[in-house]
Structures are given as structure tokens and as C-alpha cells.
Design a protein around this motif. Structure first.
Motif, PDB file in Angstrom:
ATOM      1  N   VAL A  30      11.281  24.365  34.958  1.00  0.00           N
ATOM      2  CA  VAL A  30      12.228  25.616  35.385  1.00  0.00           C
ATOM      3  C   VAL A  30      13.064  25.771  36.555  1.00  0.00           C
ATOM      4  CG1 VAL A  30       9.787  26.792  34.681  1.00  0.00           C
ATOM      5  CG2 VAL A  30      10.192  26.103  37.178  1.00  0.00           C
ATOM      6  N   TYR A  31      13.792  26.718  36.295  1.00  0.00           N
ATOM      7  CA  TYR A  31      14.899  27.088  37.315  1.00  0.00           C
ATOM      8  C   TYR A  31      15.299  28.202  37.879  1.00  0.00           C
ATOM      9  CZ  TYR A  31      18.116  29.463  34.003  1.00  0.00           C
ATOM     10  OH  TYR A  31      18.756  30.069  33.154  1.00  0.00           O
ATOM     11  N   GLU A  32      15.989  28.282  38.876  1.00  0.00           N
ATOM     12  CA  GLU A  32      16.350  29.589  39.522  1.00  0.00           C
ATOM     13  C   GLU A  32      17.841  29.661  39.863  1.00  0.00           C
ATOM     14  OE1 GLU A  32      15.417  32.641  40.561  1.00  0.00           O
ATOM     15  OE2 GLU A  32      13.843  32.376  39.630  1.00  0.00           O
ATOM     16  N   VAL A  33      18.582  30.779  39.759  1.00  0.00           N
ATOM     17  CA  VAL A  33      20.160  30.971  40.201  1.00  0.00           C
ATOM     18  C   VAL A  33      20.020  31.969  41.460  1.00  0.00           C
ATOM     19  CG1 VAL A  33      22.296  31.865  39.531  1.00  0.00           C
ATOM     20  CG2 VAL A  33      20.969  30.202  38.118  1.00  0.00           C
ATOM     21  N   ILE A  34      20.519  31.523  42.513  1.00  0.00           N
ATOM     22  CA  ILE A  34      20.488  32.414  43.670  1.00  0.00           C
ATOM     23  C   ILE A  34      21.938  32.497  44.190  1.00  0.00           C
ATOM     24  CG2 ILE A  34      19.375  32.650  45.891  1.00  0.00           C
ATOM     25  CD1 ILE A  34      17.250  30.826  45.239  1.00  0.00           C
ATOM     26  N   PRO A  35      22.247  33.915  44.297  1.00  0.00           N
ATOM     27  CA  PRO A  35      23.502  34.218  44.806  1.00  0.00           C
ATOM     28  C   PRO A  35      23.535  34.040  46.387  1.00  0.00           C
ATOM     29  CG  PRO A  35      22.678  36.235  44.176  1.00  0.00           C
ATOM     30  CD  PRO A  35      21.764  35.176  43.661  1.00  0.00           C
ATOM     31  N   VAL A  36      24.295  33.551  47.104  1.00  0.00           N
ATOM     32  CA  VAL A  36      24.539  33.551  48.468  1.00  0.00           C
ATOM     33  C   VAL A  36      25.900  34.209  48.869  1.00  0.00           C
ATOM     34  CG1 VAL A  36      24.740  31.824  50.438  1.00  0.00           C
ATOM     35  CG2 VAL A  36      23.640  31.379  48.657  1.00  0.00           C
ATOM     36  N   TYR A  37      25.633  35.089  49.768  1.00  0.00           N
ATOM     37  CA  TYR A  37      26.863  36.176  50.226  1.00  0.00           C
ATOM     38  C   TYR A  37      26.877  35.898  51.734  1.00  0.00           C
ATOM     39  CZ  TYR A  37      26.573  38.292  45.723  1.00  0.00           C
ATOM     40  OH  TYR A  37      26.544  38.601  44.555  1.00  0.00           O
ATOM     41  N   SER A  38      28.270  35.625  52.230  1.00  0.00           N
ATOM     42  CA  SER A  38      28.220  35.311  53.734  1.00  0.00           C
ATOM     43  C   SER A  38      27.280  34.341  54.237  1.00  0.00           C
ATOM     44  CB  SER A  38      28.577  36.559  54.503  1.00  0.00           C
ATOM     45  OG  SER A  38      29.411  37.391  54.076  1.00  0.00           O
ATOM     46  N   ILE A  77      22.860  25.184  51.948  1.00  0.00           N
ATOM     47  CA  ILE A  77      24.107  26.136  52.103  1.00  0.00           C
ATOM     48  C   ILE A  77      24.856  25.654  53.223  1.00  0.00           C
ATOM     49  CG2 ILE A  77      24.474  28.754  52.940  1.00  0.00           C
ATOM     50  CD1 ILE A  77      21.790  29.385  51.606  1.00  0.00           C
ATOM     51  N   ALA A  78      24.447  25.277  54.401  1.00  0.00           N
ATOM     52  CA  ALA A  78      24.987  24.686  55.581  1.00  0.00           C
ATOM     53  C   ALA A  78      25.897  23.631  55.279  1.00  0.00           C
ATOM     54  CB  ALA A  78      24.253  24.465  56.804  1.00  0.00           C
ATOM     55  N   ARG A  79      25.450  22.571  54.181  1.00  0.00           N
ATOM     56  CA  ARG A  79      26.246  21.401  53.929  1.00  0.00           C
ATOM     57  C   ARG A  79      27.399  21.787  53.037  1.00  0.00           C
ATOM     58  NH1 ARG A  79      23.281  16.142  54.799  1.00  0.00           N
ATOM     59  NH2 ARG A  79      21.663  16.606  56.220  1.00  0.00           N
ATOM     60  N   ASN A  80      27.533  22.937  52.395  1.00  0.00           N
ATOM     61  CA  ASN A  80      28.341  23.275  51.259  1.00  0.00           C
ATOM     62  C   ASN A  80      29.529  24.103  52.311  1.00  0.00           C
ATOM     63  OD1 ASN A  80      28.307  21.974  48.576  1.00  0.00           O
ATOM     64  ND2 ASN A  80      25.827  22.413  49.349  1.00  0.00           N
ATOM     65  N   ALA A  81      30.735  24.078  51.560  1.00  0.00           N
ATOM     66  CA  ALA A  81      31.750  24.856  52.369  1.00  0.00           C
ATOM     67  C   ALA A  81      31.833  26.333  52.140  1.00  0.00           C
ATOM     68  CB  ALA A  81      33.269  24.176  51.668  1.00  0.00           C
ATOM     69  N   ALA A  82      31.620  26.645  50.889  1.00  0.00           N
ATOM     70  CA  ALA A  82      31.928  27.950  50.528  1.00  0.00           C
ATOM     71  C   ALA A  82      31.192  29.178  51.440  1.00  0.00           C
ATOM     72  CB  ALA A  82      31.832  28.385  49.039  1.00  0.00           C
ATOM     73  N   GLU A  83      31.748  30.414  51.738  1.00  0.00           N
ATOM     74  CA  GLU A  83      31.016  31.433  52.305  1.00  0.00           C
ATOM     75  C   GLU A  83      30.034  31.962  51.315  1.00  0.00           C
ATOM     76  OE1 GLU A  83      31.033  32.943  55.820  1.00  0.00           O
ATOM     77  OE2 GLU A  83      31.789  30.694  55.841  1.00  0.00           O
ATOM     78  N   ASP A  84      30.488  32.082  50.051  1.00  0.00           N
ATOM     79  CA  ASP A  84      29.730  32.773  48.945  1.00  0.00           C
ATOM     80  C   ASP A  84      29.428  31.721  48.241  1.00  0.00           C
ATOM     81  OD1 ASP A  84      30.191  35.185  50.191  1.00  0.00           O
ATOM     82  OD2 ASP A  84      31.262  36.300  48.612  1.00  0.00           O
ATOM     83  N   GLN A  85      28.222  31.514  47.801  1.00  0.00           N
ATOM     84  CA  GLN A  85      27.740  30.385  46.912  1.00  0.00           C
ATOM     85  C   GLN A  85      27.065  31.008  45.986  1.00  0.00           C
ATOM     86  OE1 GLN A  85      26.276  27.205  49.383  1.00  0.00           O
ATOM     87  NE2 GLN A  85      27.613  27.728  51.077  1.00  0.00           N
ATOM     88  N   TYR A  86      26.662  30.152  44.816  1.00  0.00           N
ATOM     89  CA  TYR A  86      25.425  30.154  44.141  1.00  0.00           C
ATOM     90  C   TYR A  86      24.873  28.921  43.896  1.00  0.00           C
ATOM     91  CZ  TYR A  86      26.998  28.538  39.322  1.00  0.00           C
ATOM     92  OH  TYR A  86      27.294  27.872  38.173  1.00  0.00           O
ATOM     93  N   LEU A  87      23.560  28.934  44.299  1.00  0.00           N
ATOM     94  CA  LEU A  87      22.544  28.060  44.392  1.00  0.00           C
ATOM     95  C   LEU A  87      21.683  27.778  43.090  1.00  0.00           C
ATOM     96  CD1 LEU A  87      20.935  28.667  47.759  1.00  0.00           C
ATOM     97  CD2 LEU A  87      23.064  27.533  47.129  1.00  0.00           C
ATOM     98  N   TYR A  88      21.639  26.600  42.289  1.00  0.00           N
ATOM     99  CA  TYR A  88      20.987  26.275  41.430  1.00  0.00           C
ATOM    100  C   TYR A  88      19.798  25.610  41.745  1.00  0.00           C
ATOM    101  CZ  TYR A  88      19.695  24.241  36.739  1.00  0.00           C
ATOM    102  OH  TYR A  88      18.978  24.102  35.735  1.00  0.00           O
ATOM    103  N   LEU A  89      18.532  25.803  41.473  1.00  0.00           N
ATOM    104  CA  LEU A  89      17.163  25.197  41.718  1.00  0.00           C
ATOM    105  C   LEU A  89      16.553  24.719  40.337  1.00  0.00           C
ATOM    106  CD1 LEU A  89      17.728  26.912  44.266  1.00  0.00           C
ATOM    107  CD2 LEU A  89      15.130  27.055  44.526  1.00  0.00           C
ATOM    108  N   HIS A  90      16.075  23.654  40.459  1.00  0.00           N
ATOM    109  CA  HIS A  90      15.812  23.005  39.039  1.00  0.00           C
ATOM    110  C   HIS A  90      14.527  22.108  39.589  1.00  0.00           C
ATOM    111  CE1 HIS A  90      16.967  20.998  35.153  1.00  0.00           C
ATOM    112  NE2 HIS A  90      15.905  19.950  35.674  1.00  0.00           N
ATOM    113  N   ILE A  91      13.235  22.614  38.793  1.00  0.00           N
ATOM    114  CA  ILE A  91      12.048  21.656  38.989  1.00  0.00           C
ATOM    115  C   ILE A  91      11.478  21.113  37.589  1.00  0.00           C
ATOM    116  CG2 ILE A  91       9.939  21.681  40.121  1.00  0.00           C
ATOM    117  CD1 ILE A  91      11.101  24.270  41.285  1.00  0.00           C
TER     118      ILE A  91
END
Ligand code: PDD
Length: 285
Positions: A30-38, A77-91
Motif C-alpha cells: 500500500v502507499y500514501e501521497v502526502i503534500p508538504v507546504y512550507s 522533509i529536512a533532507r530534501n531541498a524544496a519548501e513544498d514537497q510531495y511525499l510518497y510512502l510505500h510499504i
């Protein structure tokens, strides 16, 4: 790009998994997609709740507590450069000799996470809206599980691409609308926002929730109920939502204009409310 794989952060080029991983062999995960703002993960508790629902749906024990996930995600999030990111989680259910039945005793699940810059739809698309096609929803009966086995969704989305369109709207049993191949869909009729119910036939979108909350908080008439296929073709407006697309107007369907053929009044209102919400709530400390 720094990714997370099974306890370690590393450049994506260094990430390797076994060919016997059940995600690779069976799409068993299963997976998730999580938006990250600032640099803040949006509605993380809600995403982790949906992840738990998906894991329960495939009878896979959650490899981490919510507190552990929160820590791992914060570090990614801290190890990636963009202020706004989208995270993909996959298990996935992990690596085991090929056998359809679950490995017994269970093996360690594979946990993968990556971050990409979050690019929201460009202004042209907000002004023009997008074109969609319809197709029979030929997926299984557990579309509420965010399963990595996405072949039906892939084939359905490709139908849109082959027709020069952006998304495919899915019609179950030649009768009612469920969602898009990778998005939720709303219908607007006579000033009212109509949304299909969160049941086993659609993914419960986090953006879908936000849009309904914004409608409720701002006195926009709305109703959650089954939407007949005829109502989709007779709509004044159609809207598409997802974490990466936010809110978009659908202005053409199966080659014909939707309503007036341009983004409508309720789209403009909800899009503006969504942008205010993003600025005031999602980005706020
Ligand atoms: N997809 N329905 C389906 C089938 C989806 O795949 C998605 C999201 C949604 C919208 O959910 P949310 O608002 O939580 O993003 C609805 C993601 C973006 C993807 O697979 O990339």
C-alpha cells in the motif's frame, strides 16, 4: 534526491530492493501521497489514519507507530531541498519465496519513502480547465485501499492521455460515478456541490475532505450521495481534486463542453478558498 529505505536515508541511485520483494512480484503493498507546504506535512494524522486503514485492508501489520512515522517523515522533509514537497510512502509485505499466500512466519515489510518538489497546476490550466473522458470503472471492490497494485488505474489514465485529455472519470455498472483514475470528482448542479459517498468504491481523498469542509464553513450548499451518470453529463460544473492537483475545473467531457465550457463560479470560489486555506492554515506554524 534523498530517499528512505528500510531504516536508512540515501541518494535514490543507491536504493536497491530484492527482485523477490512481494511489491515487485505481486503488487502486494500500500502507499500514501502526502503534500508538504512550507516544510510541514499537511494533515499528517489523517494520512497516517488512511495508511492504517489500507494496511488493515491487506492484513499487514504497521511497521511503525504514528510517532515513529512522524519522526521519519520529518527527517525526510529536512533532507530534501524544496519548501513544498510531495511525499510518497510505500510499504510492501517484504521479501519471500514466490507464493501467493502470506509468508509464514511473516517477514519484515519493505518501507520506502521519497520526496519530490510539489508543483501545483500552472495558471493556464486554472484558466482553461482540463478535458476528461469517461470509462467503465473496471477496478476491484476495495478501491478504499490505497494499493500499490495500480494496473487498472494506469490503463484507465492512459485512455485519457491517448485521447489528449488529463483524466478519466470512472462510471460503475453503467450507473453512477465513483472518482477519477487518480483523483476525486465533484459535480455542481444549480449552485449545489455534489460528492459521491466515501465507500468501498472510491479512495477517501484528503483533498476531498478539505473541499467539503470549506463548502460547509462557507455556506456553499453541498450534498454527499451517489451521483448518477446522467448527472455527470448534465452538470453545470465538474471539479477534480487531489493532493497534487488541488482543485481543478473540468471543462470538457468526452469531447463536449461541460456547462458553459469554461471554469465556473463554484470552481472560482472553492479554488480561492483552498488557496486561502493553504496560506493561513497549511503553511502556518
Ligand atoms: N492519488 N482517488 C484516487 C484513485 C487517487 O489515486 C487519489 C490520489 C485520490 C485523491 O486523494 P488525495 O486527495 O488524498 O490526494 C482519489 C495520488 C495523488 C497518487 O496516486 O499519486
Amino acid at each position: 534526491m534523498t530517499i528512505y529505505l528500510n531504516g536508512h536515508y540515501m541518494p535514490i541511485e543507491d536504493a536497491k530492493i530484492s527482485v523477490l520483494d512481494r511489491g515487485f512480484i505481486f503488487g502486494d503493498g500500500v502507499y500514501e501521497v502526502i503534500p508538504v507546504y512550507s516544510r510541514k506535512a499537511f494533515r499528517l494524522p489523517e494520512h497516517l489514519k488512511r495508511l492504517q486503514h489500507s494496511l488493515d485492508g491487506i492484513k499487514l501489520a504497521n511497521p511503525h507507530s504514528d510517532a515513529e512515522w512522524t519522526g521519519l517523515i520529518g527527517e525526510l522533509i529536512a533532507r530534501n531541498a524544496a519548501e513544498d514537497q510531495y511525499l510518497y510512502l510505500h510499504i510492501t509485505r517484504g521479501v519471500a519465496k514466490r507464493d501467493h499466500a502470506f509468508p509464514n512466519p511473516p517477514v519484515t515489510p519493505t518501507v520506502f519513502m521519497m520526496s519530490s518538489p510539489l508543483l501545483t497546476p500552472p495558471a493556464e490550466l486554472l484558466h482553461s480547465g482540463i478535458a476528461c473522458v469517461t470509462a467503465p470503472d473496471n477496478r476491484w471492490l476495495r478501491c478504499d485501499i490505497k494499493a500499490i497494485a495500480l494496473l487498472p488505474n494506469v490503463l484507465l489514465r492512459q485512455m485519457a492521455v491517448d485521447a489528449g485529455c488529463a483524466e478519466t472519470i470512472l462510471i460503475r455498472d453503467n450507473s453512477f460515478m465513483t472518482e477519477g483514475a487518480a483523483s476525486n470528482i465533484f459535480v455542481v448542479k444549480n449552485g449545489k456541490l455534489l460528492a459521491p459517498p466515501k465507500d468501498n468504491l472510491m479512495l477517501p481523498g484528503i483533498t476531498y475532505d478539505v473541499v467539503l469542509e470549506l463548502a460547509a464553513a462557507n455556506g456553499i450548499p453541498h450534498e454527499v450521495r451517489r451521483i448518477a451518470v446522467a448527472e455527470v453529463f448534465d452538470a453545470d460544473e465538474l471539479l477534480l481534486t487531489s493532493s497534487t492537483k488541488e482543485v481543478l475545473a473540468i471543462t470538457r467531457l468526452d469531447g463536449k463542453p461541460v456547462g458553459a465550457g469554461k471554469p465556473g463560479a463554484l470552481f472560482a470560489r472553492l479554488h480561492a478558498l483552498y488557496q486561502d486555506f493553504k496560506r493561513d492554515v497549511m503553511r502556518a506554524a
